[in-house]
Scaffold this motif. Structure first.
Motif, mmCIF file in Angstrom:
data_model
loop_
_atom_site.group_PDB
_atom_site.id
_atom_site.type_symbol
_atom_site.label_atom_id
_atom_site.label_comp_id
_atom_site.label_asym_id
_atom_site.label_seq_id
_atom_site.Cartn_x
_atom_site.Cartn_y
_atom_site.Cartn_z
ATOM 1 N N GLU A 184 46.732 53.075 70.199
ATOM 2 C CA GLU A 184 45.852 52.597 69.137
ATOM 3 C C GLU A 184 45.232 53.770 68.388
ATOM 4 O O GLU A 184 45.107 53.754 67.166
ATOM 5 C CB GLU A 184 44.762 51.704 69.728
ATOM 6 C CG GLU A 184 45.262 50.342 70.178
ATOM 7 C CD GLU A 184 44.165 49.504 70.792
ATOM 8 O OE1 GLU A 184 42.988 49.890 70.653
ATOM 9 O OE2 GLU A 184 44.471 48.468 71.408
ATOM 10 N N PHE A 187 47.982 55.441 66.176
ATOM 11 C CA PHE A 187 48.421 54.707 65.001
ATOM 12 C C PHE A 187 47.263 54.119 64.196
ATOM 13 O O PHE A 187 47.479 53.388 63.255
ATOM 14 C CB PHE A 187 49.380 53.582 65.414
ATOM 15 C CG PHE A 187 50.634 54.089 66.057
ATOM 16 C CD1 PHE A 187 51.412 55.020 65.408
ATOM 17 C CD2 PHE A 187 51.017 53.649 67.310
ATOM 18 C CE1 PHE A 187 52.575 55.499 65.988
ATOM 19 C CE2 PHE A 187 52.172 54.123 67.898
ATOM 20 C CZ PHE A 187 52.956 55.049 67.236
ATOM 21 N N SER A 188 46.024 54.439 64.605
ATOM 22 C CA SER A 188 44.859 53.920 63.901
ATOM 23 C C SER A 188 44.874 54.395 62.447
ATOM 24 O O SER A 188 44.775 55.580 62.157
ATOM 25 C CB SER A 188 43.574 54.386 64.589
ATOM 26 O OG SER A 188 42.446 53.913 63.883
ATOM 27 N N GLN A 191 49.677 53.266 60.686
ATOM 28 C CA GLN A 191 50.596 52.147 60.511
ATOM 29 C C GLN A 191 52.002 52.611 60.128
ATOM 30 O O GLN A 191 52.489 52.372 59.023
ATOM 31 C CB GLN A 191 50.046 51.182 59.458
ATOM 32 C CG GLN A 191 48.725 50.544 59.861
ATOM 33 C CD GLN A 191 48.340 49.390 58.968
ATOM 34 O OE1 GLN A 191 48.445 49.480 57.752
ATOM 35 N NE2 GLN A 191 47.889 48.307 59.562
ATOM 36 N N LYS A 194 54.456 50.155 58.507
ATOM 37 C CA LYS A 194 54.030 49.432 57.306
ATOM 38 C C LYS A 194 55.206 49.335 56.343
ATOM 39 O O LYS A 194 55.914 50.310 56.092
ATOM 40 C CB LYS A 194 52.862 50.151 56.639
ATOM 41 C CG LYS A 194 52.226 49.364 55.487
ATOM 42 C CD LYS A 194 51.000 50.056 54.959
ATOM 43 C CE LYS A 194 50.368 49.278 53.814
ATOM 44 N NZ LYS A 194 49.911 47.942 54.249
ATOM 45 N N ARG A 233 50.425 46.004 65.520
ATOM 46 C CA ARG A 233 49.483 47.115 65.658
ATOM 47 C C ARG A 233 49.994 48.358 64.920
ATOM 48 O O ARG A 233 49.209 49.170 64.435
ATOM 49 C CB ARG A 233 49.266 47.426 67.131
ATOM 50 C CG ARG A 233 48.244 48.518 67.399
ATOM 51 C CD ARG A 233 48.118 48.814 68.870
ATOM 52 N NE ARG A 233 47.539 47.684 69.575
ATOM 53 C CZ ARG A 233 47.994 47.206 70.728
ATOM 54 N NH1 ARG A 233 49.046 47.761 71.299
ATOM 55 N NH2 ARG A 233 47.405 46.193 71.309
ATOM 56 N N MET A 234 51.319 48.489 64.839
ATOM 57 C CA MET A 234 51.908 49.643 64.169
ATOM 58 C C MET A 234 52.150 49.387 62.677
ATOM 59 O O MET A 234 52.773 50.194 61.998
ATOM 60 C CB MET A 234 53.205 50.042 64.866
ATOM 61 C CG MET A 234 52.971 50.575 66.276
ATOM 62 S SD MET A 234 54.493 50.839 67.244
ATOM 63 C CE MET A 234 55.237 52.196 66.362
ATOM 64 N N GLY A 235 51.652 48.264 62.190
ATOM 65 C CA GLY A 235 51.662 48.017 60.757
ATOM 66 C C GLY A 235 52.750 47.116 60.238
ATOM 67 O O GLY A 235 52.810 46.850 59.030
ATOM 68 N N ASP A 237 54.881 43.785 59.250
ATOM 69 C CA ASP A 237 54.601 42.412 58.825
ATOM 70 C C ASP A 237 55.394 41.504 59.763
ATOM 71 O O ASP A 237 56.615 41.393 59.642
ATOM 72 C CB ASP A 237 55.031 42.231 57.368
ATOM 73 C CG ASP A 237 54.836 40.808 56.866
ATOM 74 O OD1 ASP A 237 54.249 39.984 57.593
ATOM 75 O OD2 ASP A 237 55.289 40.515 55.738
#
Length: 413
Positions: A184, A187-188, A191, A194, A233-235, A237
């Motif tokens: 977390e 990758f905060s 992402q 994404k 969590r890693m962005g 969809d």
């Protein structure tokens, strides 16, 4: 070696209780994954494990006395807590939890916990009656409100002979929680996935026989839901198409609930196009040709009704063989009870998917419905054998593999 734990500094506080013996395995596994471990052994913890055993495994001095002048001169207790990347309390006894909730600082362990500016993860362990007591639950709520992370406890047999929640989480589960914490952080805001659209199937399907009966399997959906959580969590969809489970919808994920294999396929097709599809659901291979509109009655002396089964649609093969809107990466799961890798390799070729995640679901493994999993990742480039891990850790590792796949593809473009 785990990238998430490489060069991480863990301060492990060992509370009292029979579960303290698990901290020895925890220390060993953390160091195997590249973390450094300093240990604070409480006086109660020292009744169950020795400073010698803890120090030998950690490769560092064991701390226990708040007023040790030698320790204070070498490294103050405030610095001891702030030098760590994460504080882990395992086992976290009812007494330790109560002191933490009240903000007490009566010994080295509680002083460090009060003085730290780093995140804290606790693994509760106590008798089931103590865990369920209103005071403990009140303390738990306070700790969670204070931002303390919790892993466990598990349900099972107690050393005292009782059964219920209160068993400390296993070392593999604690490590998964630690890795998730650092993932977390890594990758905060970043992402890295994404812009990637992911489709995931999870859980069993229920194929109706009549209005009250159905064909199903023992899948809990925990692995599929964990994968959805990790990718989100890693962005990414994420659309999760889930059969019937008792699990909450993962945060930040678009969830489509279905019952049958045919409904699951329809939902998957509606979710396309997608960059990656992960078929983690345990889809029923067969269904009855015609499900009864009324409950099938058991008549005295009559023979059992004969059920004619027909094959369900093959969702993994369908997605793999699409000529339009085929995901760039299609990942299947192979739940096997024998010749796990051999059957998985054959399944990958037969279905036409890019990767297969194979796991042994024999009854003795406890994988179906359980918290742990041992998998083999089969790709066109070879085979990776992963160790026994909590399902969330398997999900995190698979998510990193997917990230590496798309980064490699981008580099070639």
């Amino acid at each position: 070696m785990s990238e998430a734990l490489q060069n991480r500094r863990i301060l492990l506080i060992v509370g009292g209780g029979i579960a303290a013996y698990k901290c020895l395995e925890l220390i060993r596994r953390l160091r195997d994954r590249g973390a450094s471990v300093r240990v604070v052994l409480t006086s109660a913890g020292a009744e169950f494990v020795t400073p010698l055993s803890v120090g030998t495994l950690s490769g560092d001095k064991v701390y226990s006395d708040l007023f040790d002048l030698t320790d204070t001169a070498a490294i103050g207790h405030i610095e001891l807590s702030r030098d760590a990347d994460l504080l882990v309390v395992a086992p976290a006894t009812a007494d330790l939890m109560a002191k933490m909730a009240a903000g007490l600082a009566s010994d080295l362990a509680t002083t460090l916990l009060l003085a730290t500016d780093k995140k804290v993860l606790i693994a509760p362990a106590m008798n089931v009656r103590m865990w369920e007591h209103r005071a403990t639950q009140r303390n738990l709520e306070q700790l969670m409100a204070d931002g303390i992370h919790i892993v466990g406890p598990n349900e099972g047999d107690m050393a005292c002979g009782e059964y219920g929640p209160g068993r400390m989480a296993e070392p593999a589960e604690i490590i998964a929680a630690i890795e998730a914490h650092f993932s977390e952080l890594e990758f905060s805001g970043a992402q890295p996935l994404k812009g990637i659209k992911a489709l995931i199937t999870s859980g069993p399907t229920h194929e109706p026989i009549d209005p009250v009966r159905y064909l199903a399997n023992r899948s809990s959906g925990k692995q599929g839901h964990a994968i959805a959580t990790a990718l989100a969590r890693m962005g990414a969809d994420v659309t999760l198409v889930s059969g019937p489970t008792n699990l909450a919808n993962p945060a930040g994920v678009n969830v489509k609930r279905v019952e049958t294999a045919r409904e699951m396929l329809t939902a998957c097709e509606a979710a396309l196009p997608a960059d990656v599809a992960i078929c983690a659901a345990a889809v029923a291979d067969w269904r009855v040709d015609v499900d009864a509109t009324q409950k099938i009655k058991k008549e005295p002396g009559a023979e059992a009704p004969a059920l004619k089964l027909v094959e369900n649609p093959d969702i993994l093969a369908t997605l793999s063989r699409l000529t339009k809107n085929r995901p760039s990466l299609v990942v299947g799961f192979a739940a096997e009870t024998e010749k796990v890798v051999e059957h998985a390799v054959a399944k990958r070729k037969r279905k036409g998917c890019d990767w297969i995640v194979a796991n042994d679901v024999s009854p003795e493994t406890g994988v179906m419905g359980g918290e742990l999993n041992t998998v083999h990742l089969i790709t066109g480039e070879g085979q990776e054998d992963w160790p026994l891990l909590p399902k969330q850790a398997v999900a995190e590792r698979l998510a990193r593999s997917i990230l590496a796949h798309f980064e490699k593809k981008k580099a070639k473009a």
